[in-house]
Write an enzyme that holds these catalytic residues in place. Structure first.
Site, PDB file in Angstrom:
ATOM      1  CB  CYS A 111      -0.947   0.007   1.199  1.00 12.06           C
ATOM      2  SG  CYS A 111      -1.993  -1.462   1.295  1.00 12.06           S
ATOM      3  CG  HIS A 248      -3.431   3.255   1.942  1.00 10.16           C
ATOM      4  ND1 HIS A 248      -3.963   2.795   0.764  1.00 10.16           N
ATOM      5  CD2 HIS A 248      -3.479   2.200   2.820  1.00 10.16           C
ATOM      6  CE1 HIS A 248      -4.309   1.528   0.909  1.00 10.16           C
ATOM      7  NE2 HIS A 248      -4.034   1.154   2.139  1.00 10.16           N
ATOM      8  CG  ASN A 278      -6.812  -1.048   1.087  1.00 12.01           C
ATOM      9  OD1 ASN A 278      -6.011  -0.767   0.202  1.00 12.01           O
ATOM     10  ND2 ASN A 278      -6.422  -1.411   2.296  1.00 12.01           N
TER      11      ASN A 278
END
Length: 321
Positions: A111, A248, A278
């Protein structure tokens, strides 16, 4: 000399899957997912490949930057879910775009991947080796999910984002922070193919993403504010000088916690996890393109980009837009 973003782009799969859609195939509900994560929907690839999604995002970024593919010196691909183990996503993308003069390689920092790739591009530009670099972050995470694990699979989506960067005297990256803690890496895990040579007994099963959500949450709310503060101070700025914080998009509770710890109103933390979930390395560049295309950025704005995730890894950059 600074590294400035001259163009952005993003692409999402056509198939949008709401929480209600998922409730028809597993034991979950819109309220259960939203109350814990803030996620209302995600896009899942059915026909699209990651190469196709990144090519679409890259083409948009190149058009905005006014740069032809053959002018690119480098392509950096951030992903943990490429279409193929070999060749890399960035090499596939080079072929797809016709970027015949670019050197291409991938970075896997999960990520945090787009941040690590952007910071890598920054180093190449500052040292003068390359001038025009395409940075992409994208994932097709749906192929790595156990769709019987309702606590994990509902969090993730597919998509890609891109940015074209180059040198600029006035605007661009002011500071960057990176970090890793491999000792805690098993809290977010997906095993690769296991040994399968003639001397290994037994057939191995596929591995899917597993996550210790509480540990990931504690890591994020502790690490991200510290990384952001350090990057802002390194840039010679204060938190009050920052116009937008692009984090994020993992969980709305994490973003709210970072907002609270930094004493910054949530209005400065734009989000798109409500519609995207996500997307790991695709999360930050997709959000960046969203705020860019919707006129939320003005020349000279100070923004923070921050990523965190598997590895464990984290990164933050401060930019003058």
């Amino acid at each position: 000399m600074r590294t400035r973003i001259f163009g952005t782009g993003s692409a999402l799969p056509k198939r949008k899957v709401s929480n209600d859609d998922l409730s028809k195939i597993m034991d979950t509900s819109d309220d259960w997912i939203k109350s814990r994560t803030g996620i209302g929907a995600r896009h899942l690839a059915v026909e699209e490949s990651l190469t196709e999604l990144t090519a679409k995002a890259a083409s948009q970024a190149l058009e905005e930057a006014g740069i032809l593919p053959e002018e690119l010196d480098m392509i950096l691909g951030a992903t943990l879910s490429p279409d193929k183990i070999l060749p890399s996503l960035s090499c596939e993308l080079q072929r797809e775009l016709g970027a015949v003069n670019a050197v291409a390689f991938d970075i896997n920092a999960a990520c945090s991947g787009f941040l690590f790739a952007l910071q890598t591009a920054d180093v190449y530009i500052r040292c003068g080796q390359y001038q025009k670099i395409l940075v992409v972050g994208g994932e097709i995470l749906s192929k790595m999910m156990d769709w019987n694990d309702r606590a994990t699979c509902v969090l993730f989506g597919d998509g890609a984002g891109a940015a074209v960067v180059g040198p600029d005297e006035a605007y661009g990256v002011l500071s960057s922070i990176q970090g890793s803690n491999g000792a805690k890496g098993d809290v977010l895990l997906c095993e690769n193919r296991e040994n399968n040579n003639p001397y290994v007994e037994g057939k191995k099963s596929l591995s899917y993403v597993s996550m210790n959500g509480q540990e990931v949450y504690k890591f994020a709310v502790r690490t991200v504010p510290n990384a952001v503060l350090k990057a802002v101070r390194q840039a010679g700025l204060t938190i009050e000088d920052i116009d937008l914080f692009l984090l994020h998009q993992a969980n709305i509770r994490i973003i709210e916690s970072v907002s609270k710890r930094l004493k910054v109103p949530m209005a400065k933390f734009p989000t798109n996890l409500e519609e995207c979930g996500n997307i790991s390395a695709g999360s930050v560049p997709i959000l960046l393109d969203y705020v860019n295309q919707n006129g939320m950025l003005q020349r000279g704005n100070h923004i923070v980009l921050a990523g965190f995730g598997a590895g464990l890894t984290w990164g933050a950059s401060v930019l003058s837009w």
